[in-house]
Design an enzyme around this catalytic site. Structure first.
Site, PDB file in Angstrom:
ATOM      1  N   ASN A   3      47.085  44.146  33.187  1.00  0.00           N
ATOM      2  CA  ASN A   3      46.946  43.222  34.310  1.00  0.00           C
ATOM      3  C   ASN A   3      48.353  42.820  34.738  1.00  0.00           C
ATOM      4  O   ASN A   3      49.071  42.181  33.982  1.00  0.00           O
ATOM      5  CB  ASN A   3      46.144  42.003  33.845  1.00  0.00           C
ATOM      6  N   CYS A  22      50.309  38.730  37.149  1.00  0.00           N
ATOM      7  CA  CYS A  22      50.833  37.455  36.645  1.00  0.00           C
ATOM      8  C   CYS A  22      52.340  37.423  36.822  1.00  0.00           C
ATOM      9  O   CYS A  22      52.986  38.473  36.921  1.00  0.00           O
ATOM     10  CB  CYS A  22      50.454  37.218  35.196  1.00  0.00           C
ATOM     11  N   GLY A  38      33.352  39.139  44.076  1.00  0.00           N
ATOM     12  CA  GLY A  38      31.977  39.177  44.572  1.00  0.00           C
ATOM     13  C   GLY A  38      31.856  40.035  45.814  1.00  0.00           C
ATOM     14  O   GLY A  38      32.843  40.571  46.329  1.00  0.00           O
ATOM     15  N   GLY A  74      33.287  43.494  43.897  1.00  0.00           N
ATOM     16  CA  GLY A  74      32.000  43.125  44.489  1.00  0.00           C
ATOM     17  C   GLY A  74      30.904  44.155  44.359  1.00  0.00           C
ATOM     18  O   GLY A  74      29.955  44.147  45.146  1.00  0.00           O
TER      19      GLY A  74
END
Lengths: 254, 303
Positions: B127, B130, B217, B244
């Protein structure tokens, strides 16, 4: 027996003001809930609202699960307007439950917080010293039933439209704290808005009273995965859906 | 029978459906709802070398057909994951992808090394959304130079298949994917959440304590599909598509746009068996259309 199942609406009543009592008949065999546990409910096939909403179990009778809630936003509006026979998605029972009261006990409900305590006084009938408060008379529901299930019912409204005038936390704490009170030493179970629970904490903490509160938070998953519903515990965040929704009052940073 | 198995670099998956990091815990929470060994892979909750408490509540807010979250990467840390969660995952016939992150390049490298040495992790997903707290809080995933530095360092630290999870909060995601590829990534996954906000007009406060949050979503799906299509044009390495996905049709959009595999995230919250329904829905689609192998439709968009 899956905790994710479909259920059909078997009853839907708008009680006083805007409080809905919704009954569901599960389509499959279901796990029996304990007082204080909750369910995630959602109308099927809908992306807005996207997430299920958590509701405490209100009562279980004749294989019907019922839920009591205030109609506030889109999701509760949709749920309250479903017709008998319509089918919804359900996950539950979820979370922990109220510890079993070994003796008589004190229950304190603020407004629609009565939803989570009703099942407790039903299970342990005639053992609850029940304090039920709301802003006004209109927000109090099912008084006859509560009165028959409780050992003693004290009603408190802020506008004095019913019962005592004031806030329920004061009425309850005053009754516990008078010398030689019969309520002294009994466990306290409370559910209501956060400011009410905070007030109860400030009145009862440090008095050696066992007090359990049921908390409400926005939730996404309800099963402990998303970490969205946390509250501040003493040393770490606690998930309302998993470590709760019932907490011992002194586990929480108020 | 149709073939559903796909390859993400050296990593072979029995089917292209995995669960997105942060939406599926470490597998335990959902194993009561279905046999998680049926998943293509599980991507576990993002891990850091040092455990993290996460952000203060409220952490989530619902928006039209979506949700904002600012969980703040709360996690038990790499060591506890290896000691407490991995032993159970190792007993399963399931590909485990460990998502991880750091506050600095050193922390990324430490986490990657520990996860690589653990045995039982089949691939790593970085990831990079950040900030680098040691270097001016530049977000690794939105600055090509910062990204090059961190991906290069992690690439040296692991021989596991390395997936770089791209941030959509950039002008040119195709260019960012190329940076990841050039630094030796085996695959890219996209999209991470889109930064958003929603405000309670009564209190004039953000509905989440962190002020901003990541939007996920169905609301973000068209953006995610478009980004997968763009990245597919700019890199050769495999793509894992997400954003989503609620149904098999949604998943197929990503696959046709160029994704070799997909991740199901927010849908798990709404339908705990969504991932399984998506696997069987993809299978039915292939049967209905007389397609023998899922690989035939990856990146098959007609233009």
């Amino acid at each position: 027996m899956s905790r994710f199942f479909k259920a059909e609406i078997s009853g839907s009543d708008i009680l006083n003001s805007d409080i809905c009592l919704l009954s569901l008949k599960p389509h499959a065999e279901y796990e029996h809930p304990l007082p204080g546990q909750f369910y995630m409910l959602q109308a099927i096939g809908c992306y807005d609202p996207l997430l299920k909403r958590p509701f405490s179990i209100f009562s279980i009778k004749n294989n019907n699960l019922s839920f009591l809630f205030r109609v506030r936003g889109k999701a509760t509006k949709i749920l309250s307007s479903l017709k008998k026979g319509e089918v919804i998605d359900v996950i539950g029972p979820l979370g922990n439950s109220y510890p079993e009261p070994g003796s008589d006990f004190v229950a304190v409900a603020g407004g629609v917080g009565v939803a989570s305590l009703y099942n407790l006084i039903e299970k342990y009938s005639c053992r609850a010293h029940f304090f039920y408060g709301a802003k006004t008379k209109d927000e109090l529901v099912l008084l006859d039933k509560i009165s028959s299930l409780a050992k003693e019912l004290t009603i408190v409204t802020q506008d004095c439209s019913c019962g005592l005038e004031g806030v329920v936390t004061d009425a309850c704490a005053d009754a516990i704290c008078i010398p030689d009170s019969a309520l002294n030493g009994l466990p306290v179970y409370a559910c209501g808005p956060n400011p009410m629970l905070k007030a109860l904490h400030s009145r009862l903490s440090g008095k050696g009273i066992k007090c359990y509160v049921s908390l409400e938070e926005h939730m996404a998953c309800g099963v402990g995965a998303c970490l969205g519903c946390v509250v501040k515990g003493i040393n770490e965040y606690k998930r309302v859906c998993k470590e709760g929704p019932v907490f011992s009052m002194d586990e929480i940073q108020w | 029978m149709v073939n559903l198995s796909v390859k993400i670099g050296r990593l072979e998956l029995p089917n292209p459906v995995m669960t997105a990091s942060g939406t599926f815990g470490y597998g335990q929470e959902y194993s009561e709802f279905f046999d998680i060994e049926r998943l293509g892979a599980i991507v576990v909750k993002g891990l850091s070398y040092v455990p993290k408490q996460g952000n203060p509540p409220p952490r989530i807010a619902e928006t039209p057909a979506g949700m904002l979250n600012a969980i703040g990467l709360q996690n038990i840390g790499v060591d506890r994951f290896i000691a407490e969660k991995l032993p159970h995952l190792r007993t399963l016939d399931l590909k485990v992808i460990a998502n991880f992150f750091g506050d600095s390049i050193v922390e990324y490298v430490k986490a990657a090394e520990a996860l690589t040495d653990s045995g039982g992790v089949h691939a790593l997903e970085m990831n990079i959304s950040c900030p680098n707290k040691q270097a001016g809080w530049i977000v690794f995933g939105t600055n090509p130079d910062a990204m090059r530095e961190v991906v290069t360092a992690v690439r040296k630290a692991t021989d596991l298949p390395l997936i770089v999870k791209l941030s959509p909060n950039v002008t040119d995601i195709g260019m960012m994917a190329k940076v990841a590829e050039d630094c030796g990534a085996d695959a890219v996954s996209l999209i991470n959440t889109i930064t958003g906000m929603c405000i309670d007009t009564k209190t004039r406060r953000s509905k989440i304590a962190n002020v901003t949050g990541g939007l996920s979503g169905p609301a973000i799906r068209p953006i995610a599909v478009r980004m997968v299509w763009e990245v597919n044009k700019s890199v050769m390495i495999p793509i894992i598509g997400m954003g989503g996905i609620m149904t098999a049709q949604d998943a197929l959009e990503f696959i046709i746009a160029g994704a070799s595999a997909v991740s199901v995230g927010t849908a798990n919250f709404i339908n705990p068996v969504a991932a399984i329904e998506i696997i069987s829905g993809i299978e039915s689609y292939l049967l209905e259309h007389g397609i023998a192998d899922i690989n035939e439709i990856i990146g098959s968009l007609k233009t």
